[in-house]
Every structure is written in structure tokens, then in C-alpha cells.
Design a protein around this motif. Sequence first.
Motif, mmCIF file in Angstrom:
data_model
loop_
_atom_site.group_PDB
_atom_site.id
_atom_site.type_symbol
_atom_site.label_atom_id
_atom_site.label_comp_id
_atom_site.label_asym_id
_atom_site.label_seq_id
_atom_site.Cartn_x
_atom_site.Cartn_y
_atom_site.Cartn_z
ATOM 1 N N ALA A 199 -1.854 1.124 14.919
ATOM 2 C CA ALA A 199 -1.890 0.568 13.561
ATOM 3 C C ALA A 199 -0.685 1.054 12.770
ATOM 4 N N ASN A 200 -0.347 2.346 12.934
ATOM 5 C CA ASN A 200 0.820 2.905 12.266
ATOM 6 C C ASN A 200 2.096 2.200 12.720
ATOM 7 N N THR A 201 2.187 1.959 14.021
ATOM 8 C CA THR A 201 3.375 1.318 14.581
ATOM 9 C C THR A 201 3.530 -0.100 14.051
ATOM 10 N N GLU A 202 2.418 -0.844 14.006
ATOM 11 C CA GLU A 202 2.459 -2.218 13.499
ATOM 12 C C GLU A 202 2.852 -2.245 12.029
ATOM 13 N N LEU A 203 2.321 -1.311 11.249
ATOM 14 C CA LEU A 203 2.641 -1.270 9.830
ATOM 15 C C LEU A 203 4.110 -0.912 9.624
ATOM 16 N N ARG A 204 4.630 0.017 10.429
ATOM 17 C CA ARG A 204 6.033 0.393 10.298
ATOM 18 C C ARG A 204 6.939 -0.787 10.640
ATOM 19 N N ALA A 205 6.537 -1.603 11.608
ATOM 20 C CA ALA A 205 7.318 -2.796 11.956
ATOM 21 C C ALA A 205 7.343 -3.769 10.782
ATOM 22 N N GLU A 206 6.221 -3.897 10.106
ATOM 23 C CA GLU A 206 6.169 -4.754 8.915
ATOM 24 C C GLU A 206 7.101 -4.221 7.834
ATOM 25 N N MET A 207 7.049 -2.903 7.604
ATOM 26 C CA MET A 207 7.896 -2.295 6.583
ATOM 27 C C MET A 207 9.378 -2.473 6.925
ATOM 28 N N ARG A 208 9.714 -2.319 8.207
ATOM 29 C CA ARG A 208 11.109 -2.485 8.619
ATOM 30 C C ARG A 208 11.561 -3.920 8.401
ATOM 31 N N ALA A 209 10.692 -4.879 8.721
ATOM 32 C CA ALA A 209 11.042 -6.288 8.548
ATOM 33 C C ALA A 209 11.295 -6.627 7.079
ATOM 34 N N GLN A 210 10.603 -5.909 6.186
ATOM 35 C CA GLN A 210 10.754 -6.150 4.745
ATOM 36 C C GLN A 210 11.778 -5.227 4.106
ATOM 37 N N ASN A 211 12.458 -4.402 4.932
ATOM 38 C CA ASN A 211 13.343 -3.353 4.405
ATOM 39 C C ASN A 211 12.594 -2.443 3.435
ATOM 40 N N ASN A 212 11.285 -2.299 3.709
ATOM 41 C CA ASN A 212 10.400 -1.450 2.906
ATOM 42 C C ASN A 212 10.392 -1.867 1.432
ATOM 43 N N TYR A 213 10.607 -3.141 1.181
ATOM 44 C CA TYR A 213 10.655 -3.664 -0.190
ATOM 45 C C TYR A 213 9.613 -4.768 -0.337
ATOM 46 N N TYR A 214 8.704 -4.623 -1.326
ATOM 47 C CA TYR A 214 7.629 -5.577 -1.551
ATOM 48 C C TYR A 214 7.733 -6.139 -2.964
ATOM 49 N N PRO A 215 8.395 -7.292 -3.121
ATOM 50 C CA PRO A 215 8.633 -7.836 -4.464
ATOM 51 C C PRO A 215 7.361 -8.144 -5.243
ATOM 52 N N ASP A 216 6.285 -8.569 -4.565
ATOM 53 C CA ASP A 216 5.040 -8.883 -5.282
ATOM 54 C C ASP A 216 4.459 -7.637 -5.948
ATOM 55 N N ILE A 217 4.527 -6.502 -5.255
ATOM 56 C CA ILE A 217 4.030 -5.261 -5.858
ATOM 57 C C ILE A 217 4.936 -4.851 -7.007
ATOM 58 N N GLU A 218 6.232 -5.021 -6.841
ATOM 59 C CA GLU A 218 7.171 -4.695 -7.920
ATOM 60 C C GLU A 218 6.830 -5.491 -9.183
ATOM 61 N N ARG A 219 6.503 -6.779 -9.011
ATOM 62 C CA ARG A 219 6.174 -7.614 -10.174
ATOM 63 C C ARG A 219 4.894 -7.154 -10.852
ATOM 64 N N GLU A 220 3.887 -6.805 -10.060
ATOM 65 C CA GLU A 220 2.635 -6.324 -10.640
ATOM 66 C C GLU A 220 2.884 -5.067 -11.470
ATOM 67 N N ALA A 221 3.700 -4.160 -10.929
ATOM 68 C CA ALA A 221 4.004 -2.920 -11.656
ATOM 69 C C ALA A 221 4.785 -3.217 -12.928
ATOM 70 N N GLN A 222 5.767 -4.115 -12.852
ATOM 71 C CA GLN A 222 6.571 -4.450 -14.029
ATOM 72 C C GLN A 222 5.717 -5.069 -15.119
ATOM 73 N N ASN A 223 4.775 -5.937 -14.744
ATOM 74 C CA ASN A 223 3.883 -6.559 -15.734
ATOM 75 C C ASN A 223 3.058 -5.505 -16.462
ATOM 76 N N LEU A 224 2.571 -4.521 -15.723
ATOM 77 C CA LEU A 224 1.773 -3.456 -16.350
ATOM 78 C C LEU A 224 2.620 -2.604 -17.289
ATOM 79 N N LEU A 225 3.817 -2.265 -16.854
ATOM 80 C CA LEU A 225 4.705 -1.445 -17.691
ATOM 81 C C LEU A 225 5.047 -2.180 -18.988
ATOM 82 N N GLN A 226 5.281 -3.485 -18.910
ATOM 83 C CA GLN A 226 5.548 -4.259 -20.116
ATOM 84 C C GLN A 226 4.332 -4.287 -21.025
ATOM 85 N N ALA A 227 3.146 -4.373 -20.430
ATOM 86 C CA ALA A 227 1.917 -4.443 -21.217
ATOM 87 C C ALA A 227 1.683 -3.182 -22.040
#
Length: 498
Positions: free
Chosen positions: A159-187
Motif C-alpha cells: 500500500a505504501n509503495t502504491e501510494l508513493r507511486a501516486e505521489m511521484r506521478a503527481q510530483n507530490n502536488y495536489y492542486p485540489d487540496i491546495e484550493r480547499e486550503a486556500q478557500n479556508l484561509l480566505q474565509a
Amino acid sequence: MDNAGWNRSTTSTRKDPGAGQEGELDIIALGRRVRHLRKKKSMTLDDLGAKVGTAPSQLSLIENGKREPKLTLLQHLAGALDVGMDQLLGAEPPSRRAALEIQLERAQRGPLYESLGLPKVRVSSRLSTEVLESLVGLQHELERRLDEQSATPEEARRANTELRAEMRAQNNYYPDIEREAQNLLQAVGHDRGPLSHHVAADIAEHLGFGLHYVGDLPHSTRSVTDLKNHRIYLTQGQRSDHDPRSVLLQAVGHYVLGHTTPVDYADFLRQRVYTNYFAASLLMPERATVEYLKEAKAAKELAIEDIRDAFAVSYETAAHRFTNLATEHLGITCHFQKVHESGIIHKAYENDGVNFPADHTGAIEGQAVCRFWTSRAVFDIPDKFRAFNQYTDTAVGTYWCTARTERHSSGEYSLSIGVPYAHVKWFRGRDTTERSKSGCPDASCCRRPPAGLSAQWAGNAWPSTRANSHLLAAMPQGAFPGVDETEVYRFLQAHSTP
């Protein structure tokens, strides 16, 4: 973003018990296909036996998946049934009923069914389709529940290996989570600078949660969220291993990202990674952090300790956050390691091709790091105040790494960020004269004692090893591994009483 988009889980692909390995003949499926084609032509076993020159009893064994026919008999059967060899040996069952029969037959020949000690059901035309559906469904549900309840350490590594492959494919960057955090900070009106405990509490309040500090938090938890009464319970004590702001923001993250009870260990692990990412994106907002990093890059002064100080977070949080943003916004590939003083990898990430040690599943965690890498060499450096920088020549190229050590309740750990030589020009500490060479994974590098020492001591040393009993322990059971749910429910019941 719709919260349901973050209710992710992984579905494992199970091979039915009794199925042949790739390239082997699946005699159960073949037998059902022969029976289907025979009956389609209104032939009896005697009729087919006369056409192919084989006793009906032998054909019955083939149809029941108990005997593998020779190639010449297969050719005769294909001719007698007016089909080609491809159709006779096809992968798809000829009918829905045949598919159910195949699944039940395989299940009854598998180790799980054998372990139950139950009598086998004779799969014949007299067995109704409804009964077949029920028996196959029960078998699948039993397998699913056993998988859910008893994840093994190997499954956890996978499971760890599969998750790390996902993170590598995304360059460990998740734009949807970034947007959720930004919306909260603005609020809550937070724009830049370190996120205070007060603002963290404002975020929880904005989402409708009350904070309750207690002295009897269940020992297996960092926080407990009461979704019924919208309360988040935190401990009154100061646990030095965990930033109280991170603990609160991770609890909030499960709610914001729409997490539900994990369906398996992989789902549990993924949720933890996402909530950790969410907390870091609040503590170190994307816009402000990227501005800071770009200025430091332009000045060729990138340094993890500076990022740590600018946003008042731990060195580990700063290093993790750097991996989130470095490739996406700076064009820098990198790797991260958290290594115990024993040399064992605790956490790791890479998208720069570094040759981390790995087991046969591809898992990195639990593997020993080369003793010549920066993450090991830093333990021997007396200056613990400043970062230690080193170039390491490896079989896949030269890497520059910066590292520090931090002490936790479970021992001392090194935290290191590394980049390929092409990217070192942007970092402070690039002028270091420290350099080493690693030949790993070649065992002659550091896994075997030097020849001189071996000649003198081989056969004359008998160390008493420290018992690592945790290596033999099963993975904790339950939807939230390691958490005593009874203890949690009793805690909530006690605190929900007015």
C-alpha cells in the motif's frame, strides 16, 4: 471542490483460487466451456466420446476440471464441437451461469475454503442459479472481510509503495487540496506569515467545530472528532513530537476532504497523507510559500531551515512542504528521507531517480540506507546547530543533500532533502567540500564487512541481537489501525453527557 471527490479508496484485484498462473491452462474454465458447447449441440458424453475416441468417464473428468487433456484431444474436441482452438480455450466464460460455476469451483479448491472445514458442494446442472449466486457472493464477502480485518505487514508495504507511486506521478502536488486550503484561509482572513494557534482555532470555528481540551484523551489517539456534536477533542498536555496546530488541522482535514471510514489499510494510509498535506498547505499557504521560494531561488539561497523559520514550522514540515512545491513551481526534482539513527528509513519520497533501497515489493520503508549517504553521515557530525551538506556519487548520478537531526521519543532521526547535481546551483551550502561515494546496492559497498576485518573476526564473533519483536507483529486490526474504538466511543459517551 465536491468533498466526495476526496473519498478515495483502492480496490485490490484478487485472482480466484484455483485459477492457473499466467500462461497455464485453466482446466476449470476449459471444462465448463466443453460442457457448454457439448450441450449446445445436444450431445451426450457418449456421443462426444464416440467422436473423439475417448471414454465418457474421461470426458466427465475434463468437464469437471479434474483432468487436463492433451493437445491432440483438445484438437479433436474442437473439431467435434465445430469451434476453433481459440474459442475452445477462450478466456471469457460462455455464459453467466458458467462463470458462477467456475468461481464456485475455484473457491472450493482454494486454501480459504479448505481452512473452513466445510463439505464441498457438487457443482452440477441441478444446482439452481440462485444458489450459485448466493454461494459465490458469500465467498467473496468472506474474503473481503478477512482482507479488511487482517492486513499483513507485506500488504502495508505494498500500500505504501502504491501510494508513493501516486505521489511521484503527481510530483507530490495536489492542486485540489491546495484550493480547499486556500478557500479556508480566505474565509478566516489569513493572508501571509506564520499561522497562529488562534487562526487555527478560527478555522475550526468557521467549519462549525468547538474545541475541547481534555486530560483523558484515549492514549491511542492524537485527537478525537465528535461529528454528532461537532466537537474536536485535543489533549491538554504538550506532546513535543507533534505540533498542536498540525494535530488540529489534520482533524479538520478529514472533515473538509470528505473522508469516510477507511475500507482498508491502503485507504487509511491515503487519508493520512492527504490530511497531512492539507495541514501543511494551511501552515504554509501555497501562494506565500511559492513567493518565498522563488525569491530564494533567484538569490541562489534555497535552504530548508530558512523555510522552517519563515513559517514557524518544524524542519520536517518545511522539508515535506518543499517536496510539494519544488517540482510544480520551481522545476526542481528532489527526494526526502526520514531515517532513524539505526540507519532504517522511516519515511521517503523521490521524483529525481535516486536509487533508494527497496524490497521485492518496491517498499522503501524499513530498508537500511547506505552508510555513506548524507542521511547516515549526518549522525556523526558534532555540529547539530547548522545543516550538514554533502555530495554523494551514486550508481545513478551525483546528488547534493542537506540534512539535520532531530530527537523524538522513539530516538534520533535525520531529515534530509536531496537534489540531482544539475539543481544544486540554487541552494545555499552548494560550496561544501564534503563528498562521498556510494556503491549500493552492491553489497560490497557497505553491507559486507571489509575483507581485513572479516578475515580476523569471521566465525569468532557472536553478537546478542536486540529482539525486534515488532517485525513479527501483525498489523493492528480495525478501520483505524492501532486505535481502540471501544475506548474512543466510551470517551465520547462520557464527554457528550451535559
